[in-house]
Design a protein around this motif. Sequence first.
Motif, mmCIF file in Angstrom:
data_model
loop_
_atom_site.group_PDB
_atom_site.id
_atom_site.type_symbol
_atom_site.label_atom_id
_atom_site.label_comp_id
_atom_site.label_asym_id
_atom_site.label_seq_id
_atom_site.Cartn_x
_atom_site.Cartn_y
_atom_site.Cartn_z
ATOM 1 N N SER A 40 53.368 38.677 32.664
ATOM 2 C CA SER A 40 53.235 37.507 31.799
ATOM 3 C C SER A 40 54.531 36.727 31.808
ATOM 4 C CB SER A 40 52.874 37.918 30.369
ATOM 5 O OG SER A 40 53.884 38.739 29.815
ATOM 6 N N VAL A 41 54.389 35.384 31.725
ATOM 7 C CA VAL A 41 55.551 34.503 31.671
ATOM 8 C C VAL A 41 55.072 33.120 31.248
ATOM 9 C CG1 VAL A 41 55.377 33.771 34.084
ATOM 10 C CG2 VAL A 41 57.589 33.681 32.949
ATOM 11 N N THR A 42 55.916 32.413 30.543
ATOM 12 C CA THR A 42 55.753 30.975 30.334
ATOM 13 C C THR A 42 56.992 30.350 30.947
ATOM 14 O OG1 THR A 42 54.476 31.317 28.313
ATOM 15 C CG2 THR A 42 55.423 29.125 28.657
ATOM 16 N N ALA A 43 56.868 29.892 32.191
ATOM 17 C CA ALA A 43 58.035 29.484 32.969
ATOM 18 C C ALA A 43 58.637 28.193 32.426
ATOM 19 C CB ALA A 43 57.642 29.309 34.427
ATOM 20 N N THR A 44 59.951 28.119 32.480
ATOM 21 C CA THR A 44 60.676 26.914 32.062
ATOM 22 C C THR A 44 61.504 26.331 33.198
ATOM 23 O OG1 THR A 44 62.504 28.282 31.258
ATOM 24 C CG2 THR A 44 60.809 27.697 29.658
ATOM 25 N N GLU A 45 61.318 26.841 34.414
ATOM 26 C CA GLU A 45 62.125 26.364 35.536
ATOM 27 C C GLU A 45 61.264 26.369 36.795
ATOM 28 O OE1 GLU A 45 65.962 28.085 37.912
ATOM 29 O OE2 GLU A 45 66.126 27.968 35.722
ATOM 30 N N LEU A 46 61.349 25.288 37.563
ATOM 31 C CA LEU A 46 60.621 25.191 38.825
ATOM 32 C C LEU A 46 61.326 25.988 39.910
ATOM 33 C CD1 LEU A 46 59.968 21.334 38.767
ATOM 34 C CD2 LEU A 46 58.300 23.113 38.251
ATOM 35 N N GLY A 47 60.565 26.495 40.886
ATOM 36 C CA GLY A 47 61.191 27.158 42.021
ATOM 37 C C GLY A 47 60.399 28.353 42.503
ATOM 38 N N LEU A 48 60.982 29.012 43.486
ATOM 39 C CA LEU A 48 60.408 30.217 44.082
ATOM 40 C C LEU A 48 61.276 31.394 43.677
ATOM 41 C CD1 LEU A 48 58.352 31.539 46.001
ATOM 42 C CD2 LEU A 48 59.953 31.092 47.862
ATOM 43 N N PHE A 49 60.663 32.425 43.078
ATOM 44 C CA PHE A 49 61.421 33.505 42.456
ATOM 45 C C PHE A 49 60.909 34.858 42.949
ATOM 46 C CE2 PHE A 49 61.122 29.905 39.562
ATOM 47 C CZ PHE A 49 62.465 29.618 39.338
ATOM 48 N N VAL A 50 61.824 35.676 43.400
ATOM 49 C CA VAL A 50 61.481 37.022 43.837
ATOM 50 C C VAL A 50 61.636 37.987 42.668
ATOM 51 C CG1 VAL A 50 63.804 37.665 44.590
ATOM 52 C CG2 VAL A 50 61.841 38.731 45.670
#
Length: 788
Positions: A256-266
Amino acid sequence: MCRLIGWLSKTLLAFSISYTAFATHQVGGHLEMRAIGTVPGRYRIIVTNYLESGPRADSQTGGALGIFRKRDNAQMMTFGVAETGQRQPIIYANEVCAEQRNLRFIVATFEAEIQLDPARYDDPLGYYISYQTRNRNGGIDNILNPLQTGFTFYLEFPALQQGGQLVLNSSPRFGTINGEYVCIGEPFTFPFGGTDPDDDELRYSMITPLDQTGTGRNMVLPGPYPNVTWVSGYGASNAIPGSPTLSVNPQTGQLSVTATELGLFVFAVKVEEFRSGIKIGEVRRDFQLLVIDCPPTTTPDPTIRLQARPVGITEATLCQGDSAVVLATVNPNWNYQWRRDGVNLANATHPTLTVGQSGEYTVVVSLKSTCSKTAYSKPIKINVVSLDGGLKTTGHLCATTGSVTIRAASDPGVTYQWYRDGRLMANQRLDSLVITQAGRYQAVMTHATLGCIYRSQPLTIARSPVVQASIQSATGFNRLCPQDSLAMEGKGGLQYIWQLDGQVIAGATSTTYRAKTVGSYIVTAIDADGCRGVSTPFVVVAIPPVTVSFDSIPGVCGPNAPVLTLKGSPPGGEFAGIGVAETEFSPERAGVGNHKLTYTVKAAPECAGTVASRMAIVAPIPTVDLPDTITTYKGNTFALTPGLTGAPIQFAWSPPHYLDDPAQGSPNVVNIQDDITYALTATNATGCKARDSVYIRIVERLWVPDAFTPNGDGLNDVWQLIGIEAFPNAIVTIFNRWGEVVFLSDVGYHNPFTGTMHGTDLPSGLYAYTLRTIPGKPPIRGSLMLLR
C-alpha cells in the motif's frame, strides 16, 4: 488518479518527457524451492524473471545458481537452470496507458531439478541459494548508478536432516502479477503475498534490494551480498515517498502507498517462513513501481451481475464442468479487464465473462483512447464444487505392516462412496479412508444439493518390497581382534537401529557401528517410507590374544661383524627394521648405530599385529690416539689427554705409576721422576676395545749456552737451549744493551733466536735474557755473547 505497478521502466510523462524503453533489463524476480514428492532431498528450483520485452530478453536463457552453507558461506554445489514453458506477457488493466508508456513486459521462468543428500545438508544454521544477474533500468530514481547495479535473487532453506530426522519443506509460492501503475496522490493497494505449501507462517517486511557480487553476468559467488545504494532520502521503509510511504502488511503481504512523488522506484520485500514460531527460511522478492500523473478524467462506474440470476445475487455455486456468465454494464467507450482473485485474466476484455472456476470476479473499467483513472466493480463470488483435486494419500504400506489414509476433496454438502478393486466398501462414507490392504481405490462423490457426481481417478496402493536388512563387517569376518573393534555396516535402509544380544544400543543409529564386545548383533533398517527390516543375527566372536617375545640381540663391533639370526615366538611372525632380511640381521646393511628391530605376530590375518621390539647395536670400533713421545722435566705434573673416538666408557692405563687415576680417560701424571711408557686400553659400551701407548722422557736439567755465532757456517748458528722441550710453556725474552726487546719467543721456544731482528742482523755484543720455564716460578736471568 490511475495506478500501475510498473516494476519495470520509468516514465516522466508528467514532465512532458516521452518514455523510452531502455535496452532489455532485469526488472525483478524471485526464487522458489519446491519439494518433489516424498523423495528426501529432491527439489525443483524455479527462477522467475520479469524482463523488458525485446531482443535482449529473447537472449536470456537461464544461468547458473549456487547453494551455500550459511555458517561459513562454503559452496555446496553449482547447477544450471533452463527455460520451461512459454513466456507470458504482463497484463494491464488499462492497455491504453501501457501502450502510451511503452510498457511491454514478460515473465520468463527457468527451472532445474536437483538431488541433495540430506546427510550432507545437516548444518543447523541452514543454507541459501543465490542467482545473480544484471542490469537494472537506468531510469530508476531511488538508487545510485542503477544501470550498473545488478540483482541477487536470494532464498534460504533449513537443514534437510535435523537430529537424525528428515525435514520436508518447500519455499513460499507466488502467483501471477498484474500490470498496474500508481497514480500520484491516489491510495494504492496490491496483493503481493504468497502461500506456503506446508502451511508454515509467512511474515513480510520491506528490505533493501540486493546488488550482485562482482561485475560479471550470472556469476556464482557466495555471500554476503551487497545492498543497492539508496539515493539520499530513500530507504527500505521509504522506497516510494508518500503519505503513507510504500509499506507491506506483515501478515498478508499486501502493498500500500499513496505516492507523493513521480518516478520509477525499486523496492524489495522479504518473506520469512516460520514453523512452530522458529524461522526456517526466507525469500526476497525484487520489483519496481512506476508512479505517474493520471489525467483527471471522470471515472466510469461499472456494475456486474450474474446472467439468469436475480439482480443483487453476488455469490453462486456451480458443479464442476458447469459455467456461468457474468455481465458488466455495457458502454462502447469503456475498456474492460476482468480479474479473478485480483489477478488480470488474459483475453478477458469484453463486457461479459464466462466463468467456471472458483474465485472472486471483478471487472476493471477505463475510458478508451485515453489514459484515465480506472474503476472497479464490486465482486461476485463463484464457488465451484471442485471434487477433481484427486485422491491424496499419507502413510505407506510396507511389506507386512503400515497403513495409508486416502483423502478425497472435502465438502460438507457431498456424500462419499469408496470402492476397492471395483467393489463397494461397506460403511465407508467419509471423505477419508484408512486402509491396510493393497488394491485399486476410487471415490464416488455426490453433491447433495446440486446433484453433481464425480468419480475420482482410480488410485493403486501397493505394498513396498521387504526391506532387506543385513550386516557386513569391514574385514569380511565376524572375529573381534584383541584390543580392537570390528567395524560393521548396516545395509538396506536410510536409518538404522543397532541391537546387541536383544538390547537396543543407545545412540547407535548411523549406518556403521564398531563392535567392541562379543555377542549377537542385529540391525533394523528403515527405508525412506519408514518401512523396517531386521537382519539375521551377526555373531561376533573373540580372537584370543597372542603373547609375543623377541630374543635379545648381542651388540657387535663395527659393520663388518657376522650376520645374526633373529629369533622370536610364537613362530610365523615378521621381523622388520634396518638391516633385516627375513630372519637375519646384517650389521653391514644396517651400518653403525642403534637400530630398533621388531617382531610382529597377528592373532588373525585381519588383525593388527602384536609387536615386540629389540635394539640391534652396531657399535663403532673405538680409537685411541697418543703421541709417540712426551718430553718433560723431572718432578713435573701434567695431564695425559688422548684423542678418543667410538664412545669409550672404560679406560685402563698401565702401569699406574705416577698416575692419579689410571681408570680415567685423561689422568694426571704427578711428580714424575723417571722415563716411563704408558699404554691405554679404551672400551665402549658394546665391549669394543682400542689400545695405544706413549713414551715419557725425563730431562734432568736445562742447559743454556752463554754464546753463539750466527755467521752462517752451519755451526752454532742459533742459540739452542738443550732440554727446552721439557718446558712446553717456556718463554724466552732477549734485550739489547739499552733494555730494548730484540727477541720474544712463542710459547715453547719452538723457533730459536737467530741473532736477527725483523730480518736484520743484530750487531755482535753482549745481550741480556730472561727465561720463564714454568708459569708461576721465578725466571732464569743471564747474558749471552753474540759473535759474528
